[in-house]
Write a protein that holds these residues in place. Sequence first.
Motif, PDB file in Angstrom:
ATOM      1  N   VAL A  99      47.706  45.861  75.654  1.00 21.86           N
ATOM      2  CA  VAL A  99      48.620  45.654  75.339  1.00 21.86           C
ATOM      3  C   VAL A  99      49.216  43.845  75.099  1.00 21.86           C
ATOM      4  O   VAL A  99      47.992  42.966  74.708  1.00 21.86           O
ATOM      5  N   SER A 100      49.618  43.181  74.348  1.00 25.69           N
ATOM      6  CA  SER A 100      50.048  42.241  73.963  1.00 25.69           C
ATOM      7  C   SER A 100      50.478  41.241  75.419  1.00 25.69           C
ATOM      8  O   SER A 100      51.691  41.560  75.869  1.00 25.69           O
ATOM      9  N   THR A 101      49.415  40.389  76.226  1.00 23.37           N
ATOM     10  CA  THR A 101      49.481  39.327  77.142  1.00 23.37           C
ATOM     11  C   THR A 101      50.947  38.569  76.248  1.00 23.37           C
ATOM     12  O   THR A 101      51.495  38.579  78.022  1.00 23.37           O
ATOM     13  N   THR A 102      50.929  38.269  75.509  1.00 29.15           N
ATOM     14  CA  THR A 102      52.401  37.067  74.943  1.00 29.15           C
ATOM     15  C   THR A 102      53.693  37.954  75.003  1.00 29.15           C
ATOM     16  O   THR A 102      54.235  37.215  75.802  1.00 29.15           O
ATOM     17  N   PHE A 103      53.392  38.769  74.883  1.00 28.98           N
ATOM     18  CA  PHE A 103      54.527  39.521  74.991  1.00 28.98           C
ATOM     19  C   PHE A 103      55.213  40.107  76.155  1.00 28.98           C
ATOM     20  O   PHE A 103      56.283  39.224  76.239  1.00 28.98           O
ATOM     21  N   LEU A 104      54.085  40.714  77.085  1.00 30.85           N
ATOM     22  CA  LEU A 104      54.294  41.057  78.160  1.00 30.85           C
ATOM     23  C   LEU A 104      54.745  40.073  79.417  1.00 30.85           C
ATOM     24  O   LEU A 104      55.519  40.073  80.031  1.00 30.85           O
ATOM     25  N   PHE A 115      61.388  35.377  71.895  1.00 36.39           N
ATOM     26  CA  PHE A 115      61.220  36.515  71.485  1.00 36.39           C
ATOM     27  C   PHE A 115      61.348  37.074  69.900  1.00 36.39           C
ATOM     28  O   PHE A 115      60.120  37.683  69.432  1.00 36.39           O
ATOM     29  N   GLU A 116      62.087  36.936  69.147  1.00 35.61           N
ATOM     30  CA  GLU A 116      62.334  38.210  68.066  1.00 35.61           C
ATOM     31  C   GLU A 116      61.123  37.352  67.028  1.00 35.61           C
ATOM     32  O   GLU A 116      60.476  37.847  66.278  1.00 35.61           O
ATOM     33  N   LYS A 117      61.988  35.862  67.636  1.00 32.50           N
ATOM     34  CA  LYS A 117      60.611  35.112  66.333  1.00 32.50           C
ATOM     35  C   LYS A 117      59.153  35.129  67.147  1.00 32.50           C
ATOM     36  O   LYS A 117      58.447  35.207  66.205  1.00 32.50           O
ATOM     37  N   MET A 118      58.788  35.733  68.258  1.00 29.49           N
ATOM     38  CA  MET A 118      57.598  35.894  68.753  1.00 29.49           C
ATOM     39  C   MET A 118      57.054  37.303  67.973  1.00 29.49           C
ATOM     40  O   MET A 118      56.128  37.308  67.492  1.00 29.49           O
ATOM     41  N   LEU A 119      57.886  38.153  67.776  1.00 27.39           N
ATOM     42  CA  LEU A 119      57.528  39.656  67.390  1.00 27.39           C
ATOM     43  C   LEU A 119      57.540  39.266  65.703  1.00 27.39           C
ATOM     44  O   LEU A 119      56.337  40.457  65.712  1.00 27.39           O
ATOM     45  N   VAL A 120      58.387  38.714  65.480  1.00 30.38           N
ATOM     46  CA  VAL A 120      58.048  38.493  63.596  1.00 30.38           C
ATOM     47  C   VAL A 120      56.561  37.931  63.257  1.00 30.38           C
ATOM     48  O   VAL A 120      56.190  38.275  62.195  1.00 30.38           O
ATOM     49  N   SER A 122      53.438  38.268  65.007  1.00 37.54           N
ATOM     50  CA  SER A 122      53.071  39.285  65.657  1.00 37.54           C
ATOM     51  C   SER A 122      52.085  39.990  63.917  1.00 37.54           C
ATOM     52  O   SER A 122      51.926  39.927  64.658  1.00 37.54           O
ATOM     53  N   MET A 123      54.278  40.379  63.540  1.00 36.85           N
ATOM     54  CA  MET A 123      53.840  41.238  62.414  1.00 36.85           C
ATOM     55  C   MET A 123      53.128  41.423  61.716  1.00 36.85           C
ATOM     56  O   MET A 123      52.961  41.733  60.587  1.00 36.85           O
ATOM     57  N   LEU A 124      53.680  39.633  61.525  1.00 38.24           N
ATOM     58  CA  LEU A 124      52.905  39.017  60.088  1.00 38.24           C
ATOM     59  C   LEU A 124      51.968  38.503  60.883  1.00 38.24           C
ATOM     60  O   LEU A 124      50.921  38.436  59.258  1.00 38.24           O
ATOM     61  N   GLY A 125      51.340  38.120  61.452  1.00 41.01           N
ATOM     62  CA  GLY A 125      49.527  38.467  62.117  1.00 41.01           C
ATOM     63  C   GLY A 125      48.942  39.099  61.556  1.00 41.01           C
ATOM     64  O   GLY A 125      47.764  39.458  60.731  1.00 41.01           O
ATOM     65  N   TYR A 126      49.799  40.969  62.371  1.00 42.28           N
ATOM     66  CA  TYR A 126      48.830  42.104  62.008  1.00 42.28           C
ATOM     67  C   TYR A 126      48.856  42.633  60.500  1.00 42.28           C
ATOM     68  O   TYR A 126      48.010  43.476  60.165  1.00 42.28           O
ATOM     69  N   MET A 254      52.276  34.082  69.582  1.00 37.17           N
ATOM     70  CA  MET A 254      52.243  35.531  69.126  1.00 37.17           C
ATOM     71  C   MET A 254      51.223  35.715  69.539  1.00 37.17           C
ATOM     72  O   MET A 254      50.685  35.563  70.536  1.00 37.17           O
ATOM     73  N   SER A 255      50.875  37.618  69.686  1.00 38.35           N
ATOM     74  CA  SER A 255      50.377  38.724  70.124  1.00 38.35           C
ATOM     75  C   SER A 255      49.071  38.387  69.322  1.00 38.35           C
ATOM     76  O   SER A 255      48.741  38.736  67.490  1.00 38.35           O
ATOM     77  N   THR A 256      47.804  37.755  69.791  1.00 36.53           N
ATOM     78  CA  THR A 256      45.963  37.837  69.153  1.00 36.53           C
ATOM     79  C   THR A 256      46.136  39.080  69.042  1.00 36.53           C
ATOM     80  O   THR A 256      45.249  39.981  68.712  1.00 36.53           O
ATOM     81  N   THR A 257      46.665  40.078  69.849  1.00 35.57           N
ATOM     82  CA  THR A 257      46.283  41.447  70.348  1.00 35.57           C
ATOM     83  C   THR A 257      46.388  42.338  69.506  1.00 35.57           C
ATOM     84  O   THR A 257      45.687  42.948  68.462  1.00 35.57           O
ATOM     85  N   TRP A 258      48.183  41.612  68.353  1.00 32.02           N
ATOM     86  CA  TRP A 258      48.509  42.226  67.429  1.00 32.02           C
ATOM     87  C   TRP A 258      47.450  42.233  65.937  1.00 32.02           C
ATOM     88  O   TRP A 258      46.940  43.100  65.280  1.00 32.02           O
ATOM     89  N   VAL A 259      46.844  40.801  66.135  1.00 32.55           N
ATOM     90  CA  VAL A 259      45.951  40.382  64.953  1.00 32.55           C
ATOM     91  C   VAL A 259      44.816  40.796  65.135  1.00 32.55           C
ATOM     92  O   VAL A 259      44.190  41.652  63.749  1.00 32.55           O
TER      93      VAL A 259
END
Length: 311
Positions: A99-104, A115-120, A122-126, A254-259
């Motif tokens: 799970v993404s700690t950043t999101f949760l 939240f939307e900026k964090m999601l975008v 993170s998706m870019l990072g993935y 951002m979510s480092t988990t997604w990266v």
Amino acid sequence: MLEMIFPLIGLTLASAAVMSNDAVQTLGTFMVSNEKTPWWKLWAAASIVLVLTVIYSWFAYGGDISFGRLDNIPYLTVEWYHALAPGVLLMMTRYGIPVSTTFLVLSAFTSTIVFEKMLVKSMLGYAIAAVVSYTFWMILSKYLDEKKKVNPEHERFWRVTQWCTTGFLWFTWLSHDLANVAVFAPRVMSPSYLTSTIILLVSVLGYVFYTKGGKIQEIVIEKSSTSYVRSATIIDAVYAFILLYLKQMNNIPMSTTWVFVGLLCGRELAIATRMDRKVKKVFPLLAKDFMKMMLGLCVSVVLVLLVQGLS
């Protein structure tokens, strides 16, 4: 009284969640490839980097240990539902869900726009991690068979290089994810608050090493050649430079988990392609990790709606 209890509970749970869930992304290959080394030695090395990183941020950012990642998230009075977020994360971690700690955690404090900026991001990072790792390992596998044992004469070189690379990665990762702990604390920490936080983080990190990463470590173990020191070193180096690039992009969390999952995804696809394995056999493994990420995202969205309803 509750104004003091909830921040303390949130800080404790967030520290446990960040160390037990997200830290394995950074230290997982380090633990796997050094399984013959006593756990406390690995813990001591990681703790030194952790302490120096936290203190550096505290001095460089005027008492803030988040490296400025919380500039867009003003301090809020911590309520019970804020402390609930890392508690949920800890439960999901026990089932091996990345799970993404950043999101949760941060979703309980952010506005919908942030939240939307964090999601975008993170998706870019993935996407960046997947493309870079696929390209890198397609080229690397032409010249290097990672499953071949390292020449005994080069073993020491790779071992020292891995420890240095892991230290650099650990510092880079902490500069992203310390925000998930600091969000429960005053933006300017007193020396005593800083000391208590460091002791808490180091203690939880010790438990992570003692349990060898716990259930979440399976995400690393099941991937190709991650137990080899050379492979672990290369993975850590690529991951570190991707995180460094994303860190310089802006100060949006951002979510480092997604990266991390994107990195392993691109690597597995490249290895399967280069070794003429059927790529479709790799997809169930990658799809499982991706679905777990989506589950964490769904929980985060529900949490955002819950917090906005209670605020």
